[in-house]
Motif scaffolding. Structure first.
Motif, short mmCIF file in Angstrom:
data_model
loop_
_atom_site.label_atom_id
_atom_site.label_comp_id
_atom_site.label_asym_id
_atom_site.label_seq_id
_atom_site.Cartn_x
_atom_site.Cartn_y
_atom_site.Cartn_z
N MET A 41 -1.34 0.29 -3.14
CA MET A 41 -2.02 -0.38 -2.05
C MET A 41 -2.20 0.59 -0.88
N PRO A 42 -3.33 0.51 -0.17
CA PRO A 42 -3.60 1.43 0.94
C PRO A 42 -2.93 1.03 2.25
N VAL A 43 -1.72 0.50 2.18
CA VAL A 43 -0.94 0.20 3.38
C VAL A 43 0.50 0.66 3.12
N SER A 44 1.21 0.94 4.20
CA SER A 44 2.56 1.47 4.04
C SER A 44 3.57 0.39 3.70
N SER A 45 3.36 -0.84 4.20
CA SER A 45 4.29 -1.94 3.95
C SER A 45 3.68 -2.92 2.97
N ALA A 46 4.23 -2.98 1.76
CA ALA A 46 3.81 -3.94 0.75
C ALA A 46 5.07 -4.60 0.21
#
Length: 453
Positions: free
Chosen positions: A238-243
């Motif tokens: 995913m292109p976010v740091s928090s998943a």
């Protein structure tokens, strides 16, 4: 579900379509959008024009929402703006439709007096093959016109009128004048009564979607993140740091606190914290009785208290944590330390004021699932799915409670629980502030990332 329908807790506020003229207009719009038609002579529609009766008839609950990512809509009346949105795939869809109708109400009122208006909520993707595709959705554009193309024809006529006025020999151009007369027969005098239904674009930085088992996307916060109801591993890259997934309680609690998205209900301005805590405790007891197959009688507070006595030291951890907090609120106990590992933790929170308020409250309803009132108000898709799994005894209790305590003043109940409605104008978004006083620096009830210490 019949019990909920009879009490107006399901399919409530739908718009009835029963006149032959409106049915014929709907069928023309349905044919235009989907190539299908209905044989029904009367039915009900939601804000998007979706009808549960026609969905059953066609065997397709997504007949106006192919692939679940570019919702089409049919407007027969501006009264649809107060109707719910059924089979919701994105949490922002109803608000976008409502804003579109309200921003163009006078034009839509005139247009729907002569024809159905059909359109689409367009985003930048046409299929959702992976969770990462969802983050490619940045904005939604709403475009609409009558089935007869009145808006498009009015735009053509306006351009011809400008040409007629600007060209020195325009009055000698027989073809130009003939085209103007032909269009004017359809649109009327657009110089006196302009017809204009411009495309509107809405930003969609944060949203919930039912795709992939339920997914929350937060991008317009200090620390963007994605939270899934299914295991985190299923998201892929995913292109976010928090998943995160819902099982990662410490991580979610810390992330919510870092973004200032939640506040303790005992610190919420204007809230009857003691009353809310008692009701949450009642819901926990009803759930415990359900699990143990205990009779709850009329489920009045005296009946539920007997269940609490019977359970004794086996009372659910959620009940005990909320009870300790209630004693502190009423001055009968010490301040309780409830960390994010405590099962009562998310029951003690509500969303902070701001544009993400409703989305955060949806998330909290999944983290505190025994609070059936909050679940019904903010996350009906989840509520209906849970309701289908309950015993008839619990269904009766919850339906009676919602009819008695919520339906009589739905707006008042929402404001009492969650505060004033956030503004629909997202152009000037207030900055989030961290929870105050006792919550400062260490979270609402204690450290959210040192729960085991």
């Amino acid at each position: 579900m019949q019990r909920l329908i009879e009490k107006g807790l399901m399919f409530g506020n739908l718009i009835e379509v029963s006149s032959p003229q409106l049915v014929e207009r709907y069928n023309r719009a349905l044919k235009h959008l989907t190539g299908k038609q209905t044989a029904m002579k009367d039915f009900h529609i939601d804000i998007s024009g979706y009808s549960p009766e026609i969905g059953d008839e066609l065997g397709d609950d997504l007949y106006l929402n192919p692939n679940g990512c570019n919702r089409q809509f049919i407007l027969l009346t501006t009264s649809q703006k107060t109707a719910p949105l059924l089979n919701m795939k994105f949490s922002t869809a109803r608000g976008i439709l409502q804003q579109f109708i309200e921003a163009n109400e006078s034009q839509l009122f005139a247009l729907t007096a002569r024809d159905a208006v059909a359109g689409e909520l367009q985003n930048s993707i046409y299929e959702i093959s992976s969770p990462a595709k969802l983050l490619e959705i940045r904005q939604i554009t709403v475009e609409a016109d009558t089935i007869g193309g009145h808006v498009a024809d009015a735009n053509k006529l306006a351009k011809l009128i400008d040409r007629f006025r600007q060209e020195p020999d325009g009055w000698r151009d027989d073809l130009l004048m003939a085209d103007m007369i032909t269009l004017a027969k359809k649109t009327g005098d657009v110089t006196r009564v302009p017809i204009n239904l411009p495309a509107m674009t809405f930003q969609q930085p944060s949203f919930w979607t039912s795709h992939f088992g339920g997914l929350y996307v937060f991008r317009d916060v200090k620390f963007p993140g994605v939270i899934t109801a299914k295991p985190r591993q299923g998201l892929g890259k995913m292109p976010v740091s928090s998943a995160m997934d819902l099982s990662q309680r410490n991580e979610i609690a810390e992330w919510l606190e870092r973004n200032g998205l939640v506040e303790p209900i005992v610190q919420a301005r204007g809230m009857d914290a003691a009353g809310v805590l008692r009701q949450k405790m009642d819901f926990v007891l009803v759930d415990a009785a359900e699990a143990l197959d205990l009779e709850i009688g009329d489920a009045r507070r005296t009946d539920l208290r007997k269940i609490a006595y019977r359970l004794g030291d086996t009372l659910p951890e959620e009940f005990q944590g909320l009870g300790a907090l209630l004693r502190w609120v009423e001055g009968a106990g010490d301040w309780p330390r409830i960390t994010s590992e405590h099962r009562a933790y998310f029951y003690t929170l509500r969303a902070s004021a701001g544009p993400q308020r409703d989305l955060v409250n949806m998330l909290l309803s999944e983290l505190a699932p025994m609070d059936v009132r909050q679940m019904f108000i903010v996350h009906k898709e989840l509520f209906y799915a849970q309701y289908a799994t309950w015993s008839d005894r619990k269904r009766q209790y919850v339906a009676d409670f919602l009819e008695r305590e919520y339906k009589v003043d739905a707006q008042g109940a929402r404001e009492a629980l969650f505060g004033p409605e956030p503004s629909m104008d997202n152009r000037h978004r207030p900055e989030h502030k961290a929870a105050r006083d006792l919550a400062a620096a260490v979270g609402p009830w204690g450290s959210v990332n040192r729960g085991r210490s």
